[in-house]
Each structure stands twice: as structure tokens, then as C-alpha cells.
Design a protein around this motif. Structure first.
Motif, short mmCIF file in Angstrom:
data_model
loop_
_atom_site.label_atom_id
_atom_site.label_comp_id
_atom_site.label_asym_id
_atom_site.label_seq_id
_atom_site.Cartn_x
_atom_site.Cartn_y
_atom_site.Cartn_z
N THR A 1 0.83 -1.21 0.00
CA THR A 1 0.00 0.00 0.00
C THR A 1 0.86 1.26 0.00
OG1 THR A 1 -1.79 -1.14 1.16
CG2 THR A 1 -1.80 1.26 1.23
N GLU B 1 1.33 4.10 -3.02
CA GLU B 1 1.14 5.55 -2.81
C GLU B 1 2.36 6.33 -3.31
OE1 GLU B 1 0.28 8.70 0.86
OE2 GLU B 1 0.16 6.54 1.19
N THR C 1 -2.32 2.11 -7.83
CA THR C 1 -3.20 1.44 -6.88
C THR C 1 -2.48 0.23 -6.31
OG1 THR C 1 -4.17 -0.01 -8.57
CG2 THR C 1 -5.21 2.16 -8.23
N SER D 1 -3.60 -2.71 -5.94
CA SER D 1 -3.88 -3.90 -6.75
C SER D 1 -2.98 -3.95 -7.98
CB SER D 1 -5.35 -3.90 -7.18
OG SER D 1 -5.67 -2.74 -7.93
#
Length: 305
Positions: A12, A16, A21, A23
Motif C-alpha cells: 500500500t 502511494e 493502486t 492492486s
């Protein structure tokens, strides 16, 4: 992506940093692992870490990326003229004291060169270099930061910046040629807030080496606030020579002398292999000129007294 995941610790956070994303990052890393036929990531508590195969791949990737930077630098040298952009990142006092003057000189000497400056702390500057979002950074060594031989970066000393004593204009030390830290042992002290930098810890360590524990009364978030507190007679502070404050404040900057004159090391940092890029070489040259300018000023300490 794998290099950024290693640095950030989670998919994650890496997504960022890469403006993707989670995914999408997960998908690409799964495809990479499938293509190489080895697992690249493994769970580590709530985070992930590289497998031995992943670490081996990163070592080769660092070497390949350094060669790619060298290739880009060679190709760049064949371009006619000097055009931008040159993206430079640095912490607050590095911008005000070094990067901004350097960018100003480059703007006048090379009008076709677009210099873009970004203010951020050292850790974020390193992240931006890894992500390819800046070309050159002015940083300081930090706890947990990359070692000098980190394969991703080329780090070079730029400046040994002295600290100076900031005292109110009418203070007994204001007119001194130089002072020792112990001369201010009985004073109230003002430091930058611990949440913004390690200034308070550094002041305590330096004062302890001088034989006393400072009485820290005030903490502020910005150097301008420290400057104002001192200017209004609320205490003294130890500040980097490059730090500046609001005009009109009645303060005096006094060089600090002694056997262990306090200094802060400032480094230039770029992706390994990119130094020969002519735009980056221009940036380094302009930063070095800014350093020479500051060291020529009358209130820049020359040596320990």
C-alpha cells in the motif's frame, strides 16, 4: 516496484509512493515472480519483506539501474544546449541557503534550463530519488538512512555547516567574537520542536559534551519562530549557520568556538551513475558555488578558537 516495496515495507505504501493502486502493484509483482519462477515477497508481521531471491534480484537491479543512469548521462551530453528540467529536493535550510541561490544563478546563466525545487525532509528526498521524481537532492545523514555505499545512491560531502549561537541583540554575548557553549550554561534555551527535527536532541548532546545540561524552556516548529523567541529576549539557541529568520528581529549570531566546534554535515545525493549527466553536473556546480559564497561571509566561523 520491488525496490520501492522493499523501502516502504508494504504494498500500500509503495503504491502511494508510485502513484498507483495497491492492486496494480500486487499484480505486477505477482507477474514478475511468476516470470522468474521464484517468490519475491514474504509476510513479515503486518508488513512484507523480500525473500532471499528478491534481495538477489534487487542487487542486480541496482547495478543495472546505475548503468542505465550512466547511459542516459552519456546521451544527454550530446544534446545541443542545456534545457531542463532539473529537479532538486532539499530540507528547509538547505533550500534557503544553498538550493535557492543555486537555482537563481542557473536561471540567469542558462535561461533554457528549467529548475524545479521541492522542499522535503531527507527521508522523503531519498524516496523521490528512488522513484525518479527528482534528479538531485541536498540531504543530511539521518538515523536509519542509507549508508555511504548504498548501491542506489551517490552521496558526496557538500558542506560542513557550523552551528552558531543565536542571542538577543542586547545580550552580554552579542558582541563577542566567538563563544563557547558553556558560556550560555545558565541561560534559558530555545529549540526546534522534536516532531520536526532532531535539533533538541542535538543541542542536549552538544551541551552535555560541553559539561552542562541546557535548561530548555521553549520549543518551536520553524526556525523563524525560534528566531522571534530569541529576538524577544526569551532565551538563546544554537542554530545552523544557514538558518534565517524574519527581518527586523534584534538578534545576534555569534560563532561557536572550542575543541569540538558543533557542525552539521550536508551532502549532495543523486542516483548512482547519474553524476555525468550535464544537467546534474550543472546543479552540483551551482550548489558548490553557493557553498563558497557562504564560506566567504565575515560571520562564517573559520576554525576553533
Amino acid at each position: 516496484m520491488l525496490r520501492v516495496v522493499r523501502q516502504q515495507g508494504t504494498v500500500t505504501a509503495a503504491a502511494e509512493a508510485l502513484h498507483l493502486t495497491p492492486s496494480a502493484v500486487s499484480h505486477h509483482l505477482r507477474e514478475l515472480a511468476r516470470e522468474l519462477k521464484v517468490p519475491l515477497l514474504e509476510p513479515h508481521g503486518r508488513r512484507v519483506r523480500l525473500t532471499p531471491a528478491g534481495r538477489l534480484l534487487i542487487e542486480h537491479a541496482d547495478a543495472l539501474l546505475a548503468r542505465w543512469e550512466e547511459a542516459q548521462a552519456e546521451l544527454e551530453s550530446y544534446r545541443a544546449g542545456m534545457t531542463g528540467p532539473l529537479r532538486i529536493a532539499g530540507f528547509t535550510t538547505a533550500i534557503s541557503g544553498l538550493i535557492a541561490p543555486a537555482a537563481g544563478w542557473l536561471r540567469h546563466s542558462h535561461p533554457g534550463l528549467l529548475v524545479q525545487v521541492r522542499e522535503c525532509d531527507t527521508e522523503q528526498s531519498m524516496d523521490l530519488l528512488v522513484a525518479g521524481e527528482v534528479d538531485l537532492a541536498v540531504v543530511e545523514p539521518i538515523e536509519g538512512g542509507p549508508p555511504p555505499d548504498d548501491a542506489r545512491f551517490e552521496q558526496s560531502p557538500l558542506l560542513e555547516e557550523p552551528y552558531v549561537m543565536l542571542v538577543p541583540g542586547g545580550h552580554r554575548l552579542a558582541g563577542a567574537v566567538s563563544v563557547r557553549l558553556e558560556d550560555a550554561a545558565a541561560e534559558d534555551w530555545i529549540v526546534a520542536d522534536a516532531d520536526t527535527c532532531d535539533h533538541a536532541q542535538r543541542v542536549r548532546m552538544l551541551c552535555a559534551a560541553a559539561g552542562f545540561s541546557p535548561r530548555i524552556v521553549h520549543a518551536a516548529t520553524h526556525w523563524s519562530a525560534v528566531w522571534s523567541l530569541v529576538g524577544n529576549g526569551l532565551g538563546v539557541s544554537l542554530i545552523p549557520r544557514l538558518a534565517e529568520g524574519p527581518a527586523g528581529q534584534a538578534v545576534a549570531r555569534v560563532p561557536v568556538a572550542g575543541e569540538n566546534m558543533p557542525t552539521r554535515r550536508i551532502l549532495s545525493c543523486m542516483r548512482r551513475g547519474s553524476r555525468r549527466n550535464p544537467l546534474i553536473s550543472l546543479g552540483i556546480g551551482a550548489l558548490e558555488e553557493a557553498v563558497r559564497h557562504h564560506q566567504s561571509l565575515d560571520d562564517w566561523p573559520r576554525s576553533a578558537a
